[in-house]
Design an enzyme around this catalytic site. Sequence first.
Site, short mmCIF file in Angstrom:
data_model
loop_
_atom_site.label_atom_id
_atom_site.label_comp_id
_atom_site.label_asym_id
_atom_site.label_seq_id
_atom_site.Cartn_x
_atom_site.Cartn_y
_atom_site.Cartn_z
N PRO A 125 0.85 -1.40 -0.05
CA PRO A 125 0.07 -0.26 0.24
C PRO A 125 0.84 1.14 0.28
O PRO A 125 1.52 1.44 0.62
CB PRO A 125 -0.87 -0.27 1.05
N LYS A 126 0.54 2.25 -0.84
CA LYS A 126 0.66 3.27 -0.21
C LYS A 126 -0.07 4.26 0.26
O LYS A 126 -0.67 5.25 0.35
CB LYS A 126 1.26 4.11 -1.86
N TRP A 127 0.92 4.27 2.01
CA TRP A 127 0.06 5.42 2.88
C TRP A 127 0.68 7.06 2.21
O TRP A 127 1.44 7.15 1.78
CB TRP A 127 0.71 5.16 4.01
#
Length: 424
Positions: free
Chosen positions: A71-73
Amino acid sequence: MGSSSKSSRTGGKGPSNDSERSADVMAGAVPAEALKQAFPKLKLAIQPPYPPAEAKAVTKIPAEAGWLYEPKWDGFRCLAFRNGDEVVLQSKAGQPLGRYFPEIVEVLRELPARNFVMDGEIVIFENSRARESSARGGKSARTRVEPSHEALEDFAQGLDFDALLQRIHPAASRIKRLAAETPATYLVFDLLVNDRGKRLTDEPLSARRMALQGFAENFRGNDRVYLSPATSDFETAQRWMQQGAASGLDGVVAKRLDCEYTSGERTGMVKVKRIRTADCVVGGFRWAQKGGEVGSLLLGLYNKAGQLDHVGFSSSFNREDRKKLKAIVTPLIAKGDELHSGKAGFTGKAPGGPSRWAAPDRNTEWFPLKHKLVGEFQFDHFSGGRFRHGTKFLRWRPEKKPEQCGIDQVENKRVAQGQKLSKR
């Protein structure tokens, strides 16, 4: 422009679909150099400041084998160093972050492992915010929902970037209060030095990830540090991407499993963002026609020759925000020798004069600013070296240096099967 109209909030033809909420225009409106401090000398194989590996922007998630998806936070990139009792947090741009996130420093100091270097993201979850709830007997009690180590993805129901920006403040008392009210979380996705002091950056990601999964046993029993999810399953990555804003994910990052840790380069991983945004230098501004307020910010990106090109504007501010912007930009107006220093205004393509389509009373005069402010702006289309419509201001990025704002952000390309990523 009427401050109550929809167009004044979105910049007329600016982005509107899947649009993100703008941050408080005053929050985090400080230059990256304001965060600069000296780092202590550590007895580790890697010393701060150490450039983190970066991702190249692409338009689609690569589907062939050999990729690890994460995931790209939506937070602050952070390298965490520990050497005995000394803990150091470093931003993507190489600034110390420890004073702004004392709760992260404290919990890292309490981990069983006494030596390490990790790469991750500092975030604040909306549902980790302390809130009032009704308790027995009619009294009020403060409660907080904390994530599960086993189900972090399910916990991510929104990230509070505004709360992160509020931390970038000179008052230690304010930071201490916010650390208690809106505690941050550190999500770890790479291990660069293990607890035995061995440097892992030359090893492939597949080996580093296995080492990190074992190292993550150190995270048990605390509520501030977690192993960020990762998968080699393309369908799971697609689901993360489709969850969008409701999941708290900013997109998906794909990393080559056979690649070493490419410090300071964009050669080992790619990113696909849920919405199209760019971190831009504010190189100038224009006054509004009436009221003595800021009308628009003029945005710049560095070209491959190292010059700052004017690429567009943002006027997506209501009347109250325009008044606040005046206090932010006027101290940064370049004057005298500053105009020829190469660190103000636009050193490449500059804003032009009025076009034949402009209204006769439109204010086209612009004022150059020193290269201090970096902001994230949402856009819908980039071609011919500029944003084709007005952009939407999302938030300031005090953790990024102006020179990190390159044109490569908007030159999105799909990574073809077998194609190697080029260095930035």
